[in-house]
Design a protein around this motif. Structure first.
Motif, PDB file in Angstrom:
ATOM      1  N   ASN A  88      51.856  62.144  -0.870  1.00 10.38           N
ATOM      2  CA  ASN A  88      51.863  60.926   0.045  1.00 10.38           C
ATOM      3  C   ASN A  88      53.640  60.441  -0.134  1.00 10.38           C
ATOM      4  N   GLU A  89      54.389  60.743  -1.301  1.00  9.61           N
ATOM      5  CA  GLU A  89      55.706  60.116  -1.192  1.00  9.61           C
ATOM      6  C   GLU A  89      56.548  61.270  -0.408  1.00  9.61           C
ATOM      7  N   LYS A  90      56.238  62.563  -0.477  1.00  4.65           N
ATOM      8  CA  LYS A  90      56.901  63.361   0.408  1.00  4.65           C
ATOM      9  C   LYS A  90      56.626  63.253   1.904  1.00  4.65           C
ATOM     10  N   LEU A  91      55.353  62.813   2.148  1.00  6.28           N
ATOM     11  CA  LEU A  91      55.174  62.598   3.384  1.00  6.28           C
ATOM     12  C   LEU A  91      55.933  61.174   4.195  1.00  6.28           C
ATOM     13  N   ASN A  92      56.404  60.312   3.052  1.00  5.26           N
ATOM     14  CA  ASN A  92      57.118  59.113   3.474  1.00  5.26           C
ATOM     15  C   ASN A  92      58.739  59.023   2.938  1.00  5.26           C
ATOM     16  N   ASP A  93      58.962  60.255   2.749  1.00  6.51           N
ATOM     17  CA  ASP A  93      60.391  60.319   2.311  1.00  6.51           C
ATOM     18  C   ASP A  93      61.426  60.303   3.288  1.00  6.51           C
ATOM     19  N   GLY A  94      61.127  60.195   4.620  1.00  9.20           N
ATOM     20  CA  GLY A  94      62.101  59.967   5.776  1.00  9.20           C
ATOM     21  C   GLY A  94      62.886  61.182   6.270  1.00  9.20           C
ATOM     22  N   LYS A  95      62.338  62.456   5.713  1.00  9.06           N
ATOM     23  CA  LYS A  95      62.865  63.554   6.084  1.00  9.06           C
ATOM     24  C   LYS A  95      61.799  64.340   7.265  1.00  9.06           C
ATOM     25  N   ALA A  96      62.369  64.926   8.131  1.00  8.71           N
ATOM     26  CA  ALA A  96      61.398  65.438   9.285  1.00  8.71           C
ATOM     27  C   ALA A  96      60.932  66.882   8.859  1.00  8.71           C
ATOM     28  N   TYR A  97      59.658  67.198   8.544  1.00  5.75           N
ATOM     29  CA  TYR A  97      59.225  68.468   8.390  1.00  5.75           C
ATOM     30  C   TYR A  97      58.550  69.329   9.712  1.00  5.75           C
ATOM     31  N   THR A  98      58.403  70.493   9.370  1.00  2.85           N
ATOM     32  CA  THR A  98      57.832  71.102  10.459  1.00  2.85           C
ATOM     33  C   THR A  98      56.418  70.547  10.821  1.00  2.85           C
ATOM     34  N   THR A  99      55.909  70.809  11.952  1.00  2.00           N
ATOM     35  CA  THR A  99      54.527  70.267  12.268  1.00  2.00           C
ATOM     36  C   THR A  99      53.683  71.043  11.783  1.00  2.00           C
ATOM     37  N   ALA A 100      53.662  72.517  11.518  1.00  2.00           N
ATOM     38  CA  ALA A 100      52.683  73.258  10.643  1.00  2.00           C
ATOM     39  C   ALA A 100      52.807  73.068   9.410  1.00  2.00           C
ATOM     40  N   THR A 101      53.924  72.788   8.701  1.00  2.00           N
ATOM     41  CA  THR A 101      53.486  72.543   7.213  1.00  2.00           C
ATOM     42  C   THR A 101      53.203  70.887   6.998  1.00  2.00           C
ATOM     43  N   ILE A 102      53.249  70.088   7.918  1.00  2.00           N
ATOM     44  CA  ILE A 102      52.729  68.740   7.642  1.00  2.00           C
ATOM     45  C   ILE A 102      51.184  69.055   8.086  1.00  2.00           C
ATOM     46  N   ALA A 103      50.848  69.633   8.770  1.00  2.00           N
ATOM     47  CA  ALA A 103      49.184  69.796   9.117  1.00  2.00           C
ATOM     48  C   ALA A 103      48.693  70.278   7.948  1.00  2.00           C
ATOM     49  N   VAL A 104      49.241  71.304   7.200  1.00  2.00           N
ATOM     50  CA  VAL A 104      48.714  71.997   5.939  1.00  2.00           C
ATOM     51  C   VAL A 104      48.543  70.992   4.915  1.00  2.00           C
ATOM     52  N   LEU A 105      49.788  69.951   4.843  1.00  2.00           N
ATOM     53  CA  LEU A 105      49.667  68.939   3.724  1.00  2.00           C
ATOM     54  C   LEU A 105      48.663  67.895   4.139  1.00  2.00           C
ATOM     55  N   ASN A 106      48.417  67.389   5.136  1.00  2.90           N
ATOM     56  CA  ASN A 106      47.481  66.456   5.522  1.00  2.90           C
ATOM     57  C   ASN A 106      46.098  66.782   5.475  1.00  2.90           C
ATOM     58  N   ILE A 107      45.879  68.156   5.689  1.00  4.08           N
ATOM     59  CA  ILE A 107      44.312  68.826   5.211  1.00  4.08           C
ATOM     60  C   ILE A 107      44.211  68.741   3.942  1.00  4.08           C
ATOM     61  N   ALA A 108      45.210  69.351   3.082  1.00  2.34           N
ATOM     62  CA  ALA A 108      45.267  69.097   1.743  1.00  2.34           C
ATOM     63  C   ALA A 108      44.911  67.819   1.095  1.00  2.34           C
ATOM     64  N   LEU A 109      45.704  66.931   1.587  1.00  6.32           N
ATOM     65  CA  LEU A 109      45.602  65.396   1.295  1.00  6.32           C
ATOM     66  C   LEU A 109      44.348  64.805   1.612  1.00  6.32           C
ATOM     67  N   GLU A 110      43.980  65.161   2.667  1.00  3.39           N
ATOM     68  CA  GLU A 110      42.586  64.657   3.056  1.00  3.39           C
ATOM     69  C   GLU A 110      41.424  64.945   2.078  1.00  3.39           C
ATOM     70  N   LYS A 111      41.434  66.381   1.843  1.00  7.96           N
ATOM     71  CA  LYS A 111      40.416  67.195   0.779  1.00  7.96           C
ATOM     72  C   LYS A 111      40.798  66.271  -0.569  1.00  7.96           C
ATOM     73  N   ALA A 112      41.800  66.408  -0.850  1.00  8.09           N
ATOM     74  CA  ALA A 112      42.211  65.882  -2.311  1.00  8.09           C
ATOM     75  C   ALA A 112      41.718  64.333  -2.411  1.00  8.09           C
ATOM     76  N   ASN A 113      42.108  63.467  -1.365  1.00 14.05           N
ATOM     77  CA  ASN A 113      41.537  62.117  -1.265  1.00 14.05           C
ATOM     78  C   ASN A 113      39.887  61.732  -1.031  1.00 14.05           C
ATOM     79  N   GLU A 114      39.395  62.941  -0.367  1.00  9.96           N
ATOM     80  CA  GLU A 114      38.059  62.577  -0.310  1.00  9.96           C
ATOM     81  C   GLU A 114      37.282  63.024  -1.712  1.00  9.96           C
ATOM     82  N   LEU A 115      37.621  63.697  -2.626  1.00 10.17           N
ATOM     83  CA  LEU A 115      37.308  64.033  -3.951  1.00 10.17           C
ATOM     84  C   LEU A 115      37.576  62.925  -4.924  1.00 10.17           C
ATOM     85  N   ALA A 116      38.695  62.286  -4.670  1.00 11.75           N
ATOM     86  CA  ALA A 116      39.437  61.182  -5.505  1.00 11.75           C
ATOM     87  C   ALA A 116      38.749  59.970  -5.148  1.00 11.75           C
ATOM     88  N   ASN A 117      38.041  59.931  -4.011  1.00 14.88           N
ATOM     89  CA  ASN A 117      37.696  58.448  -3.624  1.00 14.88           C
ATOM     90  C   ASN A 117      36.179  58.261  -4.592  1.00 14.88           C
TER      91      ASN A 117
END
Length: 183
Positions: A14-43
């Motif tokens: 989450n910090e990486k997503l909000n660090d103010g840097k622009a990342y490529t759409t493809a790598t952001i998409a992969v991170l969002n999918i992984a983060l969604e899965k991780a959050n789903e398991l953590a809830n």
């Protein structure tokens, strides 16, 4: 994997997503999918109930996605060159030079808008080619037909002694100035 370490990985992502840097759409998409899965398991209790294998895989996917984020290349000068071309009054330029600029523009417009910083030279090369083509544009010769006709008409005016010569000359000079501002 312990719950504390797992949640720390989520925080890091989450910090990486909000660090103010622009990342490529493809790598952001992969991170969002992984983060969604991780959050789903953590809830709730899912982290405690989920199989260790599932949790470890989600943690690894999240860590890999965070590590593999690629900073987006800088398109600032590129976008300025595109805007400069778009702002041109195309009919003012000689066809051959405009064709060269248009070709460079079309090549630039075909550049992927989601390149990462390691591919900056692709963007820089397209920017340089477009700016060079724009700077090489040749203006068409000016058409002074209307100006010449009005100027000749003015020169045909004669005072015939009706006006004071100074006032008449001043009028003619002002009229020439007016013509010059409209051409």
């Amino acid at each position: 994997m312990q719950k504390k370490g797992y949640k720390l990985r989520i925080e890091t992502a989450n910090e990486k997503l909000n660090d103010g840097k622009a990342y490529t759409t493809a790598t952001i998409a992969v991170l969002n999918i992984a983060l969604e899965k991780a959050n789903e398991l953590a809830n709730g209790e899912k982290l405690l109930v989920g199989s260790q294998e599932t949790i470890t895989k989600a943690a690894e996917d999240l860590e890999n996605a965070t590590t593999n984020l690629k900073e987006k290349a800088d398109y600032t000068a590129f976008d300025e060159a595109i805007s400069a071309y778009d702002a041109l009054v195309k009919e003012n330029y000689i066809t051959d030079s405009l064709t060269t600029a248009t070709d460079a523009y079309n090549v630039a417009k075909a550049v992927d808008r989601d390149l990462d910083i390691t591919q900056q030279t692709t963007i820089d090369n397209a920017t340089t080619a477009l700016n060079t083509a724009i700077n090489s544009l040749e203006l068409k010769p000016a058409d002074y037909t209307a100006y010449t006709a009005k100027f000749n008409e003015l020169n045909s005016f004669t005072n015939n002694g009706t006006y004071e010569e100074t006032a008449f000359t001043e009028f003619k000079n002002k009229y020439v100035d007016l013509l010059d501002t409209r051409i």
